[in-house]
Design a protein around this motif. Structure first.
Motif, PDB file in Angstrom:
ATOM      1  N   ILE A  55     -10.813   0.499   3.932  1.00 44.01           N
ATOM      2  CA  ILE A  55     -10.423  -0.844   4.370  1.00 44.01           C
ATOM      3  C   ILE A  55      -9.863  -0.742   5.789  1.00 44.01           C
ATOM      4  N   ILE A  69       0.877  -1.168   0.000  1.00 44.53           N
ATOM      5  CA  ILE A  69       0.000   0.000   0.000  1.00 44.53           C
ATOM      6  C   ILE A  69       0.913   1.218   0.000  1.00 44.53           C
ATOM      7  N   ALA A  98      -7.429   2.716  -0.412  1.00 45.36           N
ATOM      8  CA  ALA A  98      -7.561   1.830   0.746  1.00 45.36           C
ATOM      9  C   ALA A  98      -8.256   2.508   1.921  1.00 45.36           C
ATOM     10  N   VAL A 131      -7.461  -5.715   0.246  1.00 39.40           N
ATOM     11  CA  VAL A 131      -6.377  -5.021  -0.457  1.00 39.40           C
ATOM     12  C   VAL A 131      -6.022  -5.775  -1.735  1.00 39.40           C
ATOM     13  N   LEU A 147      -7.447  -1.571   8.205  1.00 42.38           N
ATOM     14  CA  LEU A 147      -6.097  -2.130   8.146  1.00 42.38           C
ATOM     15  C   LEU A 147      -5.478  -2.207   9.532  1.00 42.38           C
ATOM     16  N   ARG A 176      -2.607   4.227  -1.735  1.00 44.83           N
ATOM     17  CA  ARG A 176      -3.197   4.424  -0.409  1.00 44.83           C
ATOM     18  C   ARG A 176      -4.589   5.047  -0.489  1.00 44.83           C
ATOM     19  N   LEU A 203      -1.217  -1.139  -4.257  1.00 43.47           N
ATOM     20  CA  LEU A 203      -2.474  -0.418  -4.083  1.00 43.47           C
ATOM     21  C   LEU A 203      -2.170   1.006  -3.641  1.00 43.47           C
TER      22      LEU A 203
END
Length: 147
Positions: free
Chosen positions: A86, A48, A83, A134, A88, A80, A78
């Motif tokens: 998500i 990420i 994301a 992810v 994390l 950031r 990916l």
């Protein structure tokens, strides 16, 4: 998930423009991963990254083909900003066989300060679910172009 890790001699060499073959520098990693892959183990790595990418992430990107992919890893990237929704974990981690998480702990300057193995099913599930999310959004190394 970090934009930089410990800025070691390998990184400083790369910054100076001295390129090296990662397979020659870290043959132990290639052998470790390749032996697992040869036994049927899937090794997936998701990165990420902030964009535009940091110099360190560019270094990782440039070494990925000769190091991670050569060993047999499947690597995806990916941005950031993709994301944000998500959940994390707060630390980088490795997930082994869906039963154990190995967290890597780092100081603010990117120096690794330790590891922590966790088998708590709730923590394992959090990490597994985060990784699956992810992975589903990330771009394969060959298709990703860092900005």
């Amino acid at each position: 998930m970090r934009d930089a890790y410990g800025l070691d001699d390998d990184y400083r060499e790369w910054v100076r423009g001295d390129r090296f073959d990662p397979a020659e520098r870290w043959p132990w990693w290639i052998e470790l991963v390749r032996s697992g892959v040869d036994r049927g183990v899937a090794v997936h790595r998701a990165r990420i990254v902030s964009e535009p990418v940091s110099a360190y992430v560019r270094y990782e990107y440039e070494l990925t083909a000769g190091h991670n992919l050569k060993a047999g890893e499947d690597v995806r990237w990916l941005p950031r900003r993709q994301a944000s929704d998500i959940a994390l974990p707060g630390n980088d981690f490795w997930l082994f066989d869906g039963t154990t998480v190995l967290f890597n702990h780092f100081a603010g300057d990117g120096t690794m300060t330790g590891e922590e193995a966790v088998t708590d099913p709730a923590v394992v599930r959090l990490c597994r679910d985060a990784f699956v999310a992810v992975w589903g959004r990330a771009v394969a190394h060959g298709a990703y172009r860092p900005s």
